[in-house]
Design a protein around this motif. Structure first.
Motif, mmCIF file in Angstrom:
data_model
loop_
_atom_site.group_PDB
_atom_site.id
_atom_site.type_symbol
_atom_site.label_atom_id
_atom_site.label_comp_id
_atom_site.label_asym_id
_atom_site.label_seq_id
_atom_site.Cartn_x
_atom_site.Cartn_y
_atom_site.Cartn_z
ATOM 1 N N THR A 33 7.106 -29.705 -5.750
ATOM 2 C CA THR A 33 6.811 -29.551 -7.168
ATOM 3 C C THR A 33 7.115 -28.119 -7.587
ATOM 4 N N THR A 35 6.587 -24.720 -9.395
ATOM 5 C CA THR A 35 5.343 -24.061 -9.815
ATOM 6 C C THR A 35 5.640 -22.647 -10.282
ATOM 7 N N PHE A 133 4.008 -32.666 -15.328
ATOM 8 C CA PHE A 133 3.087 -33.788 -15.189
ATOM 9 C C PHE A 133 2.765 -34.410 -16.536
ATOM 10 N N LYS A 137 -2.532 -36.447 -16.005
ATOM 11 C CA LYS A 137 -2.634 -35.830 -14.668
ATOM 12 C C LYS A 137 -2.893 -34.330 -14.745
ATOM 13 N N ASP A 138 -2.742 -33.747 -15.942
ATOM 14 C CA ASP A 138 -2.909 -32.305 -16.096
ATOM 15 C C ASP A 138 -4.322 -31.855 -15.746
ATOM 16 N N GLU A 143 -2.336 -24.370 -12.938
ATOM 17 C CA GLU A 143 -1.194 -24.760 -12.120
ATOM 18 C C GLU A 143 -1.501 -24.317 -10.679
ATOM 19 N N LYS A 157 4.876 -31.048 -2.320
ATOM 20 C CA LYS A 157 4.483 -31.809 -3.497
ATOM 21 C C LYS A 157 3.065 -31.392 -3.865
ATOM 22 N N ASP A 159 1.117 -32.844 -6.295
ATOM 23 C CA ASP A 159 0.379 -33.894 -7.005
ATOM 24 C C ASP A 159 -1.061 -34.025 -6.517
ATOM 25 N N ASN A 160 -1.250 -33.892 -5.181
ATOM 26 C CA ASN A 160 -2.588 -34.059 -4.609
ATOM 27 C C ASN A 160 -3.546 -32.964 -5.045
ATOM 28 N N TYR A 162 -3.600 -31.517 -7.981
ATOM 29 C CA TYR A 162 -4.034 -31.915 -9.323
ATOM 30 C C TYR A 162 -4.996 -33.096 -9.258
ATOM 31 N N ALA A 163 -4.659 -34.084 -8.420
ATOM 32 C CA ALA A 163 -5.449 -35.323 -8.369
ATOM 33 C C ALA A 163 -6.855 -35.062 -7.837
#
Ligand code: HEC
Length: 188
Positions: A33, A35, A133, A137-138, A143, A157, A159-160, A162-163
């Motif tokens: 991702t 950044t 995103f 998901k934000d 960030e 990645k 994503d995790n 953020y999740a």
């Protein structure tokens, strides 16, 4: 001639496939991702350390730091200030022979100076809107970024990040897990 020709072509195709697949295996950054978050220089000297978290299962102690400008700007009942930077520095712990973590008389793990990794989260006005995103998901304007032990970017990645931090948007925590500790430090 025809047989030779097609055999040759077949070889080229296989060689091409192997070259392409090995190039793919060696380029994980295609998954990474993008950044805008960097590892702040000299943070260990210039930031405030506000907590240390023992992780027995992972045999690490996590040092948590915040930039002092942000700490000074924290107000009760408001999200953390624009420009807040949080650094999490994972230290290996001292181990007994056999690999069991040694605990001090206070029951705490004993961090060594050996660093395993860094994780950083930083919030800047407009970052939520301009990241890659979808809004659901934000994490507001936060960030994330991951760094290797030597401080170089760890292109993974995100994503995790953020999740897992998303549900922390409650109780004044502003997407952090250690937000209560940050607010305590702000009062000192
Ligand atoms: C499975 C859940 C989970 C994931 C995934 C995760 N974190 Fe966290 N993060 C935590 C928890 C829990 C803490 C509090 C420290 C602890 O107990 O380990 C934390 C703490 C932090 C902190 C210190 C500020 C705070 O929130 O307390 C930073 C910075 C951080 N994480 C960055 C990241 C980054 C960067 C990623 C992705 C590379 C990431 N985290 C992925 C659970 C997660």
């Amino acid at each position: 001639m025809f047989q030779n020709g097609s055999g040759f072509m077949g070889c080229v195709a296989v060689a091409g496939f192997l070259a392409a697949s090995s190039a793919f295996a060696q380029s994980p950054p295609s998954e990474a991702t993008l950044t805008r978050v960097a590892l702040p220089k000299d943070f260990a000297a210039t930031f405030q350390r506000y907590d240390m978290v023992d992780k027995v299962d992972r045999k690490i102690v996590r040092y948590l730091y915040i930039n002092k400008e942000a700490l000074a700007g924290i107000k009760p009942g408001e999200p953390f200030p624009d420009g807040t930077i949080l650094v999490m520095e994972d230290h290996d712990v001292a181990l007994e022979a056999g690999g069991v973590p040694i605990k001090g008389t206070n029951g705490r793990l004993q961090p060594t100076s050996r660093i395993k990794a860094f994780a950083v989260m930083e919030k800047r006005k407009g970052w939520g809107e301009t990241n890659l995103f979808p809004p659901e998901k934000d994490n507001g304007d936060w960030e994330y970024a991951s760094f290797k032990a030597d401080g170089s970017a760890n292109p993974v990645k995100l994503d995790n990040c953020y999740a897992c931090h998303l549900p922390q948007n409650k109780d004044g925590l502003d997407f952090t897990f250690s937000g209560a500790k940050i607010r305590e430090a702000a009062k000192r």
